[in-house]
Structures are given as C-alpha cells and as structure tokens.
Motif scaffolding. Structure first.
Motif: not given
Ligand SMILES: NC(=O)c1ccc[n+]([C@@H]2O[C@H](COP(=O)([O-])OP(=O)(O)OC[C@H]3O[C@@H](n4cnc5c(N)ncnc54)[C@H](O)[C@@H]3O)[C@@H](O)[C@H]2O)c1
Length: 376
Positions: A285-288, A295-298, A345-346
C-alpha cells in the motif's frame, strides 16, 4: 460438484453453505459438518487414507469414524506438526503406506489439518498413480480461506519452501468452523490476514465487518467470522475458477506476498505466513501510494484494520538489503524485474512492475520508520 455418477453419502440436514469453485467442486462451510466428508467421495471408493497432524487427532478420528460408518476401509497417517510434515521423507512414507494397503485409482486421500497437511496430503494424492481423489478438511483459518482452496499442493526441500508440487484440485473441501475453537489465537489472527487481503483486493464488505467489530471477527462461534470465511472463500473461488493455472488474474491473490515472502525468508520462516502477509500488504500500500496510485487514506486503513485484529504492520529497520535480495529471488518475479500486486483503490488491484528504487525505499522507510518491529 463433479459430474461423475453419485457419491458415498447424502448431504446432512445442517445449515452448511456450499460455495462452488466454478463447476469443479464445492467448499462446504458450517459448524459441526465433519460428517459431510463421506458425501464428497465418489461412489465406488473402497479405501481412504486420512492424513492428519497430532494437534487435530480428535477431528481426524471424527472424520475417520464417519468414513468407516459408510463402510469404507479407513487407513490413518499421522504426520509431524507444521512445516516438518512437508518433507520428501514424509511423502515417501505415505507413498509406501498407500502401496502396502493396495490403493487404486478409485481410492482417495482425506486431509485433516492446517495448510501444511493439505499441501502435503494434496501432493500425495496428486502423485499417487498420477492422481487420486482428495478431500480437504482444513482446521486452521488460513487453510480454510486459502491453502485448501485452489488446488495448489506441494512440499519443501532443503533449498526452499514449496519448491516441489503440482496443481491438483480437490473433490471437495469441508470447513468445520467448530474446529477453530482449539486453534491458538495468534494462528487465528494470522488467518485473518488472508481474509483482510480478500477485502482489499475484491470485497470491501470484509473490511467493514472487521472494522465494525474486530472482536466478533475473531469469535469462532459467531456469525461474523463465518460470514468473513465465506466471503474470502468466494473471492478465492471466483479467481481460481477463472484462472485454474496461476497466471495473470490469479496473481491478485498474491497481494502483500512479494514483501511478505521476503520477510519470511529473512526471518528463516519463524514468522507466521499471515503475519508476514500483513506487513507485506502495508508495504504494498505504501509502495502504491509512493507511486501515486493509491490514496494515503487507504494506506492508513490497512494499518487500522490489521492492527485491530492484532496483526503486525511494521518490520525491523536496517534489513532493506536482505529484503531486496530476497524479493529479487522470489519465484514470482520475472528475471530481474520486481513485480508487485498494487491497489489503485479498495477492490481495484493492478500490477506494478519494476517500481522505482525511490518508491521502494519510501515504502520500506514507512513500514520500518522508528518502529524496529518484531513479531507480535
Ligand atoms: N496451497 C496453497 O494454496 C497454500 C496457500 C497458503 C498457504 N499454504 C501453506 O500452508 C501452510 C501454512 O498453513 P497453516 O497456517 O494452516 O499452518 P499449519 O498447518 O502449520 O498449522 C498451524 C499450527 O496449528 C495447528 N493446528 C491446526 N489446526 C488446529 C486446530 N484446529 N486446533 C489446534 N491446533 C491446530 C497445527 O498442528 C500447527 O501447529 C504453509 O506451508 C503454506 O505454504 C498453501
């Protein structure tokens, strides 16, 4: 279900759910459903080898009893606990047992245990006489939602994990949630990492259920865990039914696994697989996010959900060179190019190939920064 003539027994009057994996077989989920196992075997079967590990002796005896009650000749094989079961020595011992008992093409193997038992027993079934039927009875959460579904089987060699194996679809899978009552909580949480993965790659409702009540998500007697198990199995079943041999679509199931496998290797497999995948998902997630895809929120949602059920979201600093080497060796990378499953995204996975070094470093810094994490 399979299309050949008949089965040994008939479905029981319980409230079990049957989740189809394409038109190949069903995964049965419910409480107290071990007596469903004989009904999944083909008519004409005479001998059954029940493979199990010591921790699940009670459940294996229950399954053996149900099979014997249907007039089957039941043989038992107790294999060593955990990864030690997945060895060539144990495999040879089981082949000998099948040979001495005269197992034919129409006989079957039933695996009762965690992913190590279903991997080993599945490979025994795949290799005996070039393939006999296998029914899996997974007794860990990880094995229910992942290892027992999809037909991947195999053993380890001294050179590495899962290096020898084959694809061999089971004839059916029976997930008796009652068996999870004896599973240590850390193993339950590790299995939940794979469930949460299903939420991020395909089914956001999984995330909502865990967020609404992490405690309920870990309650093996409750309705929430059952729904989570069923939802994650559906995610995997839909993907593998569309893509029986591992290629492009099936790859999304590897979310969190590139970094996760590297952690497992660097830790010499002392980390539970699910714990490593948990950190691996945060890394992905950090990589994406660093690549501008997510988005950082995800990313923060990853941390919140995983932490809420007691899973690790960070890893020790100072290990980047070792991790990078391990990722480059990963059998899922092609040539020298690192490959990741990433999210935009999710429920929206994509492939990220050959990410920039600075994105990788940023992701590692974010999962390791000031945390010096160790296994929980
Ligand atoms: N084939 C696949 O697609 C696939 C996918 C994921 C993982 N795997 C494999 O699965 C394995 C990991 O599976 P796992 O996490 O189930 O580990 P495991 O089989 O080692 O089980 C974990 C521990 O729990 C014990 N146990 C099992 N059921 C229990 C119960 N109901 N009550 C009490 N104790 C119980 C086991 O004896 C063991 O000590 C790895 O070898 C991995 O490579 C395979």
């Amino acid at each position: 279900m399979s299309d050949d003539a008949g089965t040994v027994g008939t479905p029981g009057p319980d409230d079990a759910t049957a989740i189809p994996v394409g038109d190949a077989y069903d995964v049965v989920v419910g409480h107290d459903v071990l007596d469903r196992v004989p009904g999944l075997l083909r008519a004409g079967v005479l001998r059954v080898l029940v493979v199990s590990s010591p921790a699940v002796e009670t459940y294996a005896s229950g399954v053996a009893g149900a099979l014997a009650a249907h007039g089957l000749q039941v043989h038992r094989a107790e294999v060593p606990d955990a990864e030690t079961a997945k060895s060539a020595d144990v495999l040879v011992r089981l082949w000998s047992q099948l040979g001495q008992a005269g197992f034919t093409r129409s006989d079957a193997v039933v695996c009762v245990g965690g992913g190590t038992v279903t991997d080993l027993g599945g490979f025994v079934a795949a290799s005996w006489l070039r393939g006999v039927d296998v029914v899996h009875v997974p007794t860990t959460l990880l094995a229910m939602v992942d290892a027992a579904v999809g037909g991947k089987t195999g053993i380890n060699t001294p050179e590495g994990k899962n290096l020898v194996g084959s694809f061999h679809e089971p004839r059916g899978v029976v997930c008796d949630l009652t068996t999870l009552a004896t599973l240590p909580r850390a193993h339950l949480a590790a299995g939940l990492a794979e469930v949460v993965k299903g939420g991020f790659i395909a089914d956001p409702r999984i995330l909502e259920l865990v967020e609404a009540s992490p405690e309920a998500a870990l309650d093996v007697h409750g309705a929430v865990l059952r729904e989570l198990v069923e939802r994650k199995i559906r995610v995997k079943a839909d993907v593998v039914a569309a893509d029986l041999r591992e290629s492009s679509l099936r790859e999304i199931l590897n979310y969190g696994h590139t970094f996760g496998h590297a952690v497992e290797q660097v830790e010499s497999y002392r980390w539970r697989h699910g714990d490593a995948v948990s950190v691996g998902m945060v890394f992905a997630a950090e990589l994406a996010c660093a690549a501008g895809l997510l988005d950082r929120s995800v990313v923060e949602r990853h941390r919140r959900v995983l932490t809420s059920v007691g899973l690790p979201t960070s890893y020790a600093d100072g290990r980047w060179p070792d991790l990078l080497t391990a990722m480059s060796r990963d059998k899922k990378s092609r040539g020298a190019t690192l490959r990741f499953v990433a999210l935009t995204g999710v429920g929206s996975p994509t492939r990220l190939e050959g990410p920039r070094e600075e994105w990788l470093r940023a992701a590692y810094d974010a999962v390791s920064a000031g945390r010096g994490a160790t296994r929980p």
